[in-house]
Design an enzyme around this catalytic site. Structure first.
Site, mmCIF file in Angstrom:
data_model
loop_
_atom_site.group_PDB
_atom_site.id
_atom_site.type_symbol
_atom_site.label_atom_id
_atom_site.label_comp_id
_atom_site.label_asym_id
_atom_site.label_seq_id
_atom_site.Cartn_x
_atom_site.Cartn_y
_atom_site.Cartn_z
ATOM 1 N N LYS A 22 0.838 -1.210 0.000
ATOM 2 C CA LYS A 22 0.000 0.000 0.000
ATOM 3 C C LYS A 22 0.871 1.257 0.000
ATOM 4 O O LYS A 22 0.673 2.164 -0.800
ATOM 5 C CB LYS A 22 -0.895 0.011 1.247
ATOM 6 C CG LYS A 22 -1.554 1.352 1.497
ATOM 7 C CD LYS A 22 -2.398 1.380 2.756
ATOM 8 C CE LYS A 22 -1.647 1.655 4.039
ATOM 9 N NZ LYS A 22 -1.397 3.087 4.324
ATOM 10 N N ASN A 23 1.833 1.296 0.926
ATOM 11 C CA ASN A 23 2.587 2.535 1.097
ATOM 12 C C ASN A 23 3.564 2.802 -0.047
ATOM 13 O O ASN A 23 4.029 3.927 -0.223
ATOM 14 C CB ASN A 23 3.300 2.540 2.444
ATOM 15 C CG ASN A 23 2.303 2.691 3.584
ATOM 16 O OD1 ASN A 23 1.133 2.993 3.349
ATOM 17 N ND2 ASN A 23 2.759 2.467 4.803
ATOM 18 N N ARG A 92 -5.243 10.362 4.113
ATOM 19 C CA ARG A 92 -4.186 11.382 4.266
ATOM 20 C C ARG A 92 -3.190 11.377 3.114
ATOM 21 O O ARG A 92 -2.683 12.401 2.716
ATOM 22 C CB ARG A 92 -3.385 11.033 5.522
ATOM 23 C CG ARG A 92 -3.748 11.676 6.727
ATOM 24 C CD ARG A 92 -2.641 11.470 7.735
ATOM 25 N NE ARG A 92 -1.989 12.719 7.982
ATOM 26 C CZ ARG A 92 -0.845 13.068 7.451
ATOM 27 N NH1 ARG A 92 -0.205 12.255 6.655
ATOM 28 N NH2 ARG A 92 -0.322 14.236 7.734
ATOM 29 N N CYS A 116 -4.820 12.668 12.985
ATOM 30 C CA CYS A 116 -5.592 11.447 12.822
ATOM 31 C C CYS A 116 -5.423 10.620 14.072
ATOM 32 O O CYS A 116 -4.733 11.024 15.014
ATOM 33 C CB CYS A 116 -5.213 10.707 11.552
ATOM 34 S SG CYS A 116 -3.724 9.778 11.663
ATOM 35 N N ARG A 121 -0.199 14.715 12.748
ATOM 36 C CA ARG A 121 0.577 14.385 11.540
ATOM 37 C C ARG A 121 0.661 15.615 10.634
ATOM 38 O O ARG A 121 -0.038 15.702 9.621
ATOM 39 C CB ARG A 121 -0.065 13.205 10.805
ATOM 40 C CG ARG A 121 -0.045 11.939 11.634
ATOM 41 C CD ARG A 121 -0.676 10.783 10.922
ATOM 42 N NE ARG A 121 0.157 10.260 9.846
ATOM 43 C CZ ARG A 121 -0.227 9.278 9.028
ATOM 44 N NH1 ARG A 121 -1.415 8.744 9.153
ATOM 45 N NH2 ARG A 121 0.578 8.851 8.069
ATOM 46 N N ARG A 414 -8.482 -0.802 4.286
ATOM 47 C CA ARG A 414 -7.688 0.265 3.671
ATOM 48 C C ARG A 414 -6.320 -0.262 3.258
ATOM 49 O O ARG A 414 -5.738 0.236 2.290
ATOM 50 C CB ARG A 414 -7.470 1.407 4.673
ATOM 51 C CG ARG A 414 -8.694 2.240 4.931
ATOM 52 C CD ARG A 414 -8.333 3.462 5.733
ATOM 53 N NE ARG A 414 -7.007 3.923 5.347
ATOM 54 C CZ ARG A 414 -6.101 4.405 6.177
ATOM 55 N NH1 ARG A 414 -6.355 4.525 7.445
ATOM 56 N NH2 ARG A 414 -4.920 4.772 5.730
#
Ligand code: EPU
Length: 439
Positions: A22-23, A92, A116, A121, A414
């Protein structure tokens, strides 16, 4: 809304393959905004965050095609330049379109993400880097309004550390803006995460000139344009780490395939020192570039109860904050007292109270959780507060006596691709159900 029902007590067994990260996928998708040609993605994980970013790119005028693990994105030079609050609120990481929009379209309006559940953040470092490249930046009604100077962004030197260390998406954003700037940009205190390396490699394959990725100084020689290209999403090191810890917590015997063991060094070292037998290897083919090589990790059943060890979550190559919650769950089966500190997100401990509902003995003091093991966990209804907290509660449920109900697993969707199916394939009793209770 869905929930998970977990029946604890079954050691996991078998093999499981890691999905795309994902990242890594999110900034790689955003990078398509920089390219004049089409970018073809492979190994794209099917996740809610990826769907959100695809939607955002479409809203920015890009043509996004493909389903499942394949995607094709063509982004025109002209088009809308706004990432609205509705999108940034949902995810985000929407903020990573800021650098590419500014570089290619000369302006960007991106809603400020705000805090969050894992803590404060800010994006001040993203803005510092873009301002150093010459952008005029203002905050108007909760929105970042950024405009490139006449003649475009220009190379600069910028130091990007926060008091908690480097910034991953901040580095990505400034790097993506700098690849099309005039002249040379040097980013000091750059994030060293594999996601930054993967992004630099992809940008270079499209004609950019980025060197130093994987270290703390990036040097970027600006080029006038980037072409499209092929992009394979690297394996998800956090998913791999979660599956490894799922094996370890249940005293299981599991091979995790398609991961990069070199990226998991901090976790594997910790597990070995704790007394969990694990070994790993690299595939004979594959790899290349600066990226770690693909391979596998094998976790074997422990004979003696593992020892609880102290750990501090830090930027890469330190122990990842994204595995802190899962490690804490693992510590409940261990012996002794451990201090688990999060130096990246000092407030990322929402899971502690829920783990304690299952019978864990964890006390939080500031940015440290003290965990006393072993604990006799017993199933209970718990509520997930964020993505990694959800994973830690499921891990705890795998060893708790009886049934654990994890509510609000939309957080999990997510960032984990079909986690319940993967765990079931290893013998876990995990079911996704519709939650009859109101949220
Ligand atoms: N920070 C600042 N100013 C900034 C940016 C960051 O002070 O402008 C601080 C943060 O508050 C934090 C530290 O710097 O204390 C590191 O934050 P970073 O910017 O590296 O986080 P990020 O890039 O927004 C990514 C991942 C997170 C992961 C962190 C740290 C994505 C989409 N998100 O966030 O992943 O925890 O890096 O490794 O890549 C997750 O997947 O569950 C997740 C939260």
């Amino acid at each position: 809304m869905d929930r998970f029902s977990v029946l604890g007590g079954r050691p996991l067994q078998g093999q499981v393959t890691v999905s795309g990260s994902k990242n890594a996928a999110l900034p790689l998708l955003a990078a398509s905004l920089l390219c004049e040609g089409t970018v073809e993605y492979q190994g794209m994980p099917e996740l809610r965050d990826v769907a959100t970013l695809r939607e955002l790119l479409q809203g920015l005028g890009a043509v996004v095609e493909g389903a499942g693990s394949a995607a094709r994105v063509s982004a025109p030079a002209e088009g809308p330049t706004e990432a609205p609050y509705e999108m940034v609120r949902r995810m985000r990481a929407s903020v990573c379109v800021l650098g590419p929009l500014l570089a290619r379209r000369g302006r960007a309006r991106v809603s400020l993400p705000g805090g969050c559940v894992i803590g404060e953040r800010p994006i001040d470092l993203h803005l510092k880097g873009l301002a150093a490249l010459g952008a005029r930046i203002e905050i108007e009604h909760g929105t970042v309004v950024a405009e490139a100077p006449p003649g475009g962004l220009r190379g600069t030197r910028v130091y990007l550390a926060s008091r908690n260390g480097s910034t991953v998406l901040g580095t990505a954003n400034v790097m993506m803006a700098a690849v099309l700037a005039r002249g040379v940009t040097v980013i000091d205190a750059a994030a060293e995460e594999p996601e930054v390396v993967g992004l630099a490699e992809f940008l270079n394959s499209c004609g950019a000139c980025v060197s130093g990725a994987g270290g703390n100084r990036l040097v970027i020689e600006g080029v006038p344009r980037l072409r499209g290209g092929m992009c394979t999403i690297p394996p998800d090191r956090v998913e791999a780490g979660t599956l490894i810890l799922a094996a370890a917590i249940t005293c299981g015997d599991v091979r995790v395939l398609g991961c990069r063991p070199g990226e998991l060094a901090a976790l594997l070292d910790l597990l070995q020192r704790a007394g969990v037998p694990c070994n790993w290897g690299e595939d004979p083919e594959g790899g290349g570039g600066r990226s770690e090589r693909p391979g596998w990790v094998h976790v074997s059943p422990w004979q003696r109860r593992p020892q609880v060890l102290d750990v501090v979550a830090r930027p890469y190559p330190g122990f990842p904050t994204d595995l802190q919650a899962q490690w804490l769950a693992f510590c409940t089966v261990g012996e002794g007292l451990g201090l688990v500190t999060d130096a990246v997100y000092p407030d990322r401990f929402m899971h502690v109270a829920e783990l304690n509902r299952l019978g864990a003995g964890i006390r939080r003091e500031g940015s440290t959780a003290m965990v006393f093991g072993p604990a006799r966990l017993s199933g209970a209804p718990v509520t997930a507060s964020d993505l990694r907290a959800s994973a830690s509660l499921i891990l705890a449920g795998l060893v708790a006596r009886g049934q654990t109900i994890v509510r609000r697993v939309y957080h999990l969707d997510r960032g984990y691709e079909r986690l319940e199916e993967k765990l079931r394939s290893l013998g876990a009793a995990v079911e996704r159900e519709t939650d009859p209770e109101p949220p």
